[in-house]
Write a protein that holds these residues in place. Structure first.
Motif, PDB file in Angstrom:
ATOM      1  N   TYR A  52       0.801  -1.225   0.000  1.00 21.00           N
ATOM      2  CA  TYR A  52       0.000   0.000   0.000  1.00 21.00           C
ATOM      3  C   TYR A  52       0.831   1.271   0.000  1.00 21.00           C
ATOM      4  O   TYR A  52       0.284   2.361  -0.031  1.00 21.00           O
ATOM      5  CB  TYR A  52      -0.996   0.003   1.174  1.00 21.00           C
ATOM      6  N   ASP A  53       2.147   1.127   0.032  1.00 21.23           N
ATOM      7  CA  ASP A  53       2.980   2.327  -0.075  1.00 21.23           C
ATOM      8  C   ASP A  53       4.335   1.961  -0.689  1.00 21.23           C
ATOM      9  O   ASP A  53       4.830   0.851  -0.504  1.00 21.23           O
ATOM     10  CB  ASP A  53       3.189   2.955   1.312  1.00 21.23           C
ATOM     11  N   GLY A  54       4.929   2.907  -1.409  1.00 19.03           N
ATOM     12  CA  GLY A  54       6.278   2.753  -1.934  1.00 19.03           C
ATOM     13  C   GLY A  54       6.410   1.658  -2.981  1.00 19.03           C
ATOM     14  O   GLY A  54       5.449   1.272  -3.636  1.00 19.03           O
ATOM     15  N   VAL A  55       7.646   1.172  -3.114  1.00 18.54           N
ATOM     16  CA  VAL A  55       7.938   0.173  -4.145  1.00 18.54           C
ATOM     17  C   VAL A  55       8.710  -0.991  -3.514  1.00 18.54           C
ATOM     18  O   VAL A  55       9.529  -0.793  -2.626  1.00 18.54           O
ATOM     19  CB  VAL A  55       8.692   0.817  -5.337  1.00 18.54           C
ATOM     20  N   VAL A  56       8.400  -2.196  -3.987  1.00 16.64           N
ATOM     21  CA  VAL A  56       9.108  -3.406  -3.537  1.00 16.64           C
ATOM     22  C   VAL A  56       9.855  -3.957  -4.744  1.00 16.64           C
ATOM     23  O   VAL A  56       9.254  -4.133  -5.808  1.00 16.64           O
ATOM     24  CB  VAL A  56       8.107  -4.465  -3.019  1.00 16.64           C
TER      25      VAL A  56
END
Ligand code: GDP
Length: 457
Positions: free
Chosen positions: A259-263
Motif C-alpha cells: 500500500y505504499d512505496g515500491v518493492v
C-alpha cells in the motif's frame, strides 16, 4: 515498470467486500470483474495476487453517464479478491484497517444478520468508510430488469407493487444501520458520504446497480481520501501479509498487499512472524500469468518490482514463520534494527488481554485473532493464550494447564488441527471448538459450559 517521473503520486484505493454468508459477496466480486472484462478494452482489469485492479477508464466505461472521468485523478479501484470480514480483518495497518474503503453486502430480503453485525463492529472500530450494497433486488416479485440503466431509474420503472416491496426492505436496512449508530440513505439522496452511509440497491446477478456502486466508491475516495492516497513511488515498500502459502519450487511465500512505496526483487525485508520479526531477502516477486498463458505448472511470472497499490506474491527464505495480517517492510536507507523495532511495535498494538486462567485461542490472522479476543471479552470469557496459526500439540498441552475444567478448551477460528496433534487431543482432557464464524464458535463454547455446569449441579 513503475513511472518514475513523478515521486509523489496518487495510488489506487484498496476496497474490501464483506457481509453475511450467502448475501452475495463472491457473486458481486465476480460480477464486477466480469462486467469490467466485457467492457472489452485492453487493460480492462489487471489480475494481481489476491486482488483485482479496475482502472478508472474501465469504471467510467461501465458507469456511462454516471461518471465524468475528468473529475477524478485517482487511478481506479483495487478490490481484494477474498471476500468476508475474515479477510478484511487481515488487512490491518497501524491499528486501523488497511482496506481504505469497504462494501458491506446485505441481502435486501434478509436484512442484518450476525455476520453483518460483526462486520459493522469491525468497520466502526477501524473507522473505515463504507458503502452498503443492498443486494438481490432482482428477487423482488415482479421485478422487471432494466439492464444498463442507473439503479434509481430502474427502480422507478418497476410496477408499483415491486417498487413498494423493495422500498420497504431498503428502509428496513436503513433503519438497521441507524440502530447500529450510522445515519444512512439511498445513495442518490446522500450529499456528504462522510456523514451518511450510502445504500446502493443492486443485483450481483443482473448487474443492475453495480456501476452505481463503483461510481459511489470512486466519488467517496476522490472526495474524502485523496490525501491518504498520496505516496512516494520511490519510497521503501510497505504492505500487509494476506496469506502465507507453500508454493512448489518456492517454499513458503507470502501473498502481500503493497500500500505504499515500491518493492523490488532482491530487497531486504522485515516481516512480522511468530515470535520474532523475520529479516530476509526477496528471492522472487510473483504475479499471476495472463490467463491465456497459464499452463499446468508455471502459474506465476517473475517481476522486477511492484509499486503500490498492488497484490504480489513474495518468495524469500524463512517465510514459514510469517503471520497473515502482519506488516511487511522493505529496508532501504536505514538500519534494519529500526525497521525490526517498527514491526514489533505495530504487532504490539494488537490487543489481546490474557489472564492466568482461561481458554486457548487460535486464529488464522492477526486481525481475526483480535476480533476473537474482542468478542470473548464481551462474552466475559477469559483467555489464557492467543496465537495465530493451526492447532499444534503445544496448544493442547497449554490448554490442559488451565485450572478450571470448562477452561480446558481450544477455540480455533478458521484454523485446522495439525495431523501431529490428533492423538495428543484424543489423549488429553481438552475440548476443541473450530468454526469460521466467530459468534457461532463462542455460542458453541458457551453451550458447552452451560451443559457442563448443569451436569455438576
Ligand atoms: P457469499 O457467501 O456472500 O459470497 O454469497 P454468494 O456470492 O456465494 O451468493 C450466495 C447465493 O446467492 C448464490 O447462490 C448466488 O447465486 C446468489 N446470489 C448472489 N447475489 C444474487 C443476486 O443479486 N440475485 C440473485 N437472484 N441471487 C444472488
Amino acid at each position: 515498470m513503475t513511472d518514475h517521473t513523478n515521486a509523489d503520486t496518487l495510488r489506487t484505493p484498496i476496497v474490501a467486500v464483506l457481509g453475511h454468508v450467502d448475501h452475495g459477496k463472491t457473486s458481486l466480486l465476480d460480477k464486477i470483474r466480469g462486467s469490467a472484462v466485457s467492457e472489452g478494452e485492453a487493460g480492462a482489469i489487471t489480475q494481481h495476487i489476491g486482488a483485482t485492479d479496475i482502472p478508472l477508464d474501465t469504471i467510467s466505461g461501465m458507469a456511462g453517464e454516471l461518471i465524468d472521468p475528468t473529475d477524478f485523478d485517482l487511478p481506479g479501484l483495487l478490490f481484494i479478491d477474498t471476500p468476508g470480514h475474515h479477510s478484511f480483518s487481515t488487512l490491518r495497518a497501524r491499528g486501523g484497517a488497511l482496506a481504505d474503503i469497504a462494501v458491506l453486502v446485505v441481502d435486501v430480503n434478509d436484512g442484518f444478520q450476525p455476520q453483518t453485525e460483526e462486520a459493522i463492529d469491525i468497520l466502526r472500530r477501524t473507522g473505515t468508510p463504507f458503502v452498503v450494497a443492498a443486494n438481490k433486488v432482482d428477487t423482488t416479485p415482479g421485478w422487471n430488469p432494466q439492464a444498463g440503466q442507473p439503479i434509481q431509474r430502474s427502480l422507478e420503472a418497476q410496477s408499483e407493487r415491486a417498487e413498494s416491496m423493495l422500498n420497504e426492505n431498503l428502509y428496513e436496512i436503513i433503519g438497521q444501520l441507524s440502530d447500529a449508530g450510522f445515519s444512512a440513505d439511498l445513495y442518490w439522496r446522500v450529499q456528504d458520504f462522510q456523514k451518511n452511509i450510502g445504500v446502493v440497491p443492486l443485483s450481483a446477478i443482473t448487474g443492475e446497480g453495480v456501476p452505481d456502486l463503483l461510481t459511489v466508491l470512486m466519488g467517496l475516495s476522490q472526495r474524502f481520501m485523496k490525501e491518504e492516497m498520496a505516496i512516494d513511488v520511490f519510497g521503501a515498500g510497505e504492505g500487509t501479509v494476506l496469506e502465507v502459502k507453500d508454493e512448489r519450487g518456492f517454499g513458503a511465500t507470502i501473498d502481500t498487499v503493497v500500500y505504499d512505496g515500491v518493492v523490488r526483487n532482491g530487497d531486504r525485508i522485515v516481516v512480522g512472524g511468530q515470535e520474532d520479526p523475520i529479516d530476509t531477502e526477496i528471492r522472487a516477486l510473483l504475479q499471476p500469468r495472463p490467463l491465456e498463458e497459464i499452463r499446468t505448472e508455471k502459474q506465476f511470472e517473475k517481476v522486477a518490482e511492484v509499486g503500490a497499490a498492488a497484490g504480489v506474491k513474495i518468495a524469500a527464505p524463512d517465510l514459514d514463520r510469517a503471520m497473515a495480517g502482519a506488516p511487511v517492510r522493505v529496508v532501504r536507507d536505514r538500519p534494519v534494527e529500526e525497521v525490526v523495532e517498527e514491526v514489533k511495535a505495530e504487532l504490539a498494538e494488537i490487543e489481546v488481554e490474557t489472564a492466568e486462567n482461561g481458554v486457548v485461542v487460535k486464529a488464522d490472522t492477526l486481525g481475526s485473532l483480535e476480533a476473537m479476543a474482542n468478542a470473548l471479552r464481551e462474552a466475559e470469557v477469559p483467555i489464557l493464550r492467543a496465537e495465530v496459526g493451526d492447532i499444534a500439540p503445544r496448544d493442547i498441552a497449554v490448554a490442559e494447564t488451565a485450572n478450571q475444567d470448562e477452561h480446558k478448551a481450544i477455540l480455533g477460528f478458521n484454523v485446522d488441527l495439525l495431523t501431529n496433534a490428533e492423538t495428543e487431543l484424543e489423549n488429553a482432557d481438552v475440548k476443541l471448538f473450530t468454526n469460521d464464524v466467530i459468534y457461532q464458535l463462542i455460542e458453541d463454547y458457551e453451550t458447552y459450559v452451560e451443559e457442563k455446569q448443569r451436569a455438576q449441579q
